[in-house]
Write a protein that holds these residues in place. Structure first.
Motif: not given
Length: 401
Positions: A55-57, A378-379, A381-385
């Protein structure tokens, strides 16, 4: 074909990469000594068992494979030297990487003041592997406490040194997690004591008084002992000595008292500040070299009022995106874009589903609302990655077969 190299796969480096891939006629190389992008603000959730390692990488190999670009590669290398004149990067692995444009995004690390003896006993949880070791050590001590509670009930003491964002967030998450742990198990031995030490007159120096008050009230409700106007002077096995004359015994010392730039900057013979951060112009270029950019935490970035911007994800996004755009504009001989970074606001995790924040300098929020806003940011940012690494993983599997 022009070669663009990014050193550092953190927030700023990823934002620069997302701009650069828009040009399909350049060769892009991302270099990082780690194979993953560490989502640093979420590491406290990992320690508090609210998330796991995945979840954090973000895996950098599959991320790079996920972009629609035929000349992009990730290299897991440790940079040792940069030759600005010959435009070559020398690595510990003896591989040499050439560049026409270089973007420095290697970030910062925790600064351990040499005058404070014994800091080798402290935990640096900004490094993911150290955070995981700390989490395991802490949980092991909780287990030992429960195992022996009928015989003895010794205190577990955590001393968090540095009351900026990192210190406040880790102290809050640890206190909340521990309180919840003991309450759920109805254990009798629940004497965990957390102290937060600030060298300033308050916690969170530089933030609004209202945000400080909200955070301080929350920390005290979690049972955290706040010590202000005090510095750590010495660490010995089992004890910390403070400038106010007190001695505190400890089980763990977490040091968040400051940062310094990656040691790369000291060898580049370019202008830096006292923290080793690179001085850049309004285009994110290193002052001495137009083809070298510095972004994110490794750079001293100022706004139009000549104020130094704090190292956070917003500034990483602004500086990274701008550097990527300006490299592309340089290739096209177009005027470069200037920056005037502005903060969207600030959000502080304060244990469990509770946060506090200031949005656009206009409104303060706290409690669950602030927590859900923080999670949304946070999500987003993380979702497209995640989408990109899923695409990259599919491609990787095809190549294997």
């Amino acid at each position: 074909m022009k070669k663009i190299v990014i050193i550092g796969g953190g927030y700023a480096g990823i934002y620069a990469l997302r701009e650069l891939v828009k040009n399909k006629n350049i060769k892009i190389t991302l270099i990082d000594k780690h194979t993953y992008h560490n989502l640093q603000p979420e590491v406290y959730d990992l320690i508090a068992n609210k998330s796991n390692f995945a979840d954090v990488t973000i895996d950098l190999t599959t991320l790079c494979m996920g972009f629609d670009h035929n000349h992009l590669e990730f290299k897991n290398l440790k940079v040792r030297k940069i030759d600005k004149k010959d435009k070559k990067i020398y690595t510990e692995e003896k591989e040499i990487v050439e560049f026409d444009y270089l973007i420095l995004a290697a970030g910062t690390r925790t600064f351990f003041p040499p005058q404070v003896s014994g800091l080798n006993h402290a935990d640096d949880i900004k490094k993911l592997h150290r955070a995981i070791v700390f989490k395991q050590s802490f949980e092991k001590q909780l287990f030992e406490k429960i195992k022996n509670e009928a015989k003895q009930c010794a205190d577990t003491r955590i001393l968090v040194v540095g009351a900026g964002l990192s210190g406040v967030e880790i102290a809050a998450e640890m206190a909340y997690f521990s309180n919840k742990f003991f309450k759920r198990g109805n254990f009798s031995c629940e004497n965990l004591k957390i102290s937060l030490v600030s060298s300033s007159a308050s916690i969170l120096p530089g933030l609004s008084q209202q945000l400080i008050n909200i955070s301080q009230e929350r920390l005290k409700s979690l049972g955290i002992n706040i010590i202000t106007n005090t510095k750590l002077e010495k660490v010995e096995d089992g004890y910390c000595f403070l400038s106010n004359g007190t001695r505190i015994n400890h089980s763990f010392v977490i040091f968040t008292g400051g940062v310094e730039a990656s040691p790369l900057t000291s060898e580049l013979d370019i202008k830096t500040n006292q923290k080793g951060q690179v001085i850049v112009n309004e285009h994110m270029q290193v002052l001495e070299h137009e083809n070298i950019y510095a972004i994110g935490d490794i750079a001293e970035i100022r706004n139009n009022d000549d104020e130094i911007m704090p190292p956070n994800v917003t500034i990483a996004r602004i500086s990274g995106s701008l550097a990527g755009k300006n490299v592309l504009k340089s290739l096209e001989n177009k005027p470069l874009v200037k920056t005037n970074p502005k903060l969207d606001g600030i959000l502080i995790a304060l244990g469990g589903e509770y946060a506090a924040g200031n949005l656009f300098g206009l409104i303060h929020v706290k409690g669950k609302l602030a927590y859900y806003i923080k999670k949304f940011v946070f999500h987003s940012y993380r979702r497209p990655l995640l989408k990109l690494i899923n695409i990259g993983y599919s491609r990787f599997r095809k190549f294997q077969h």
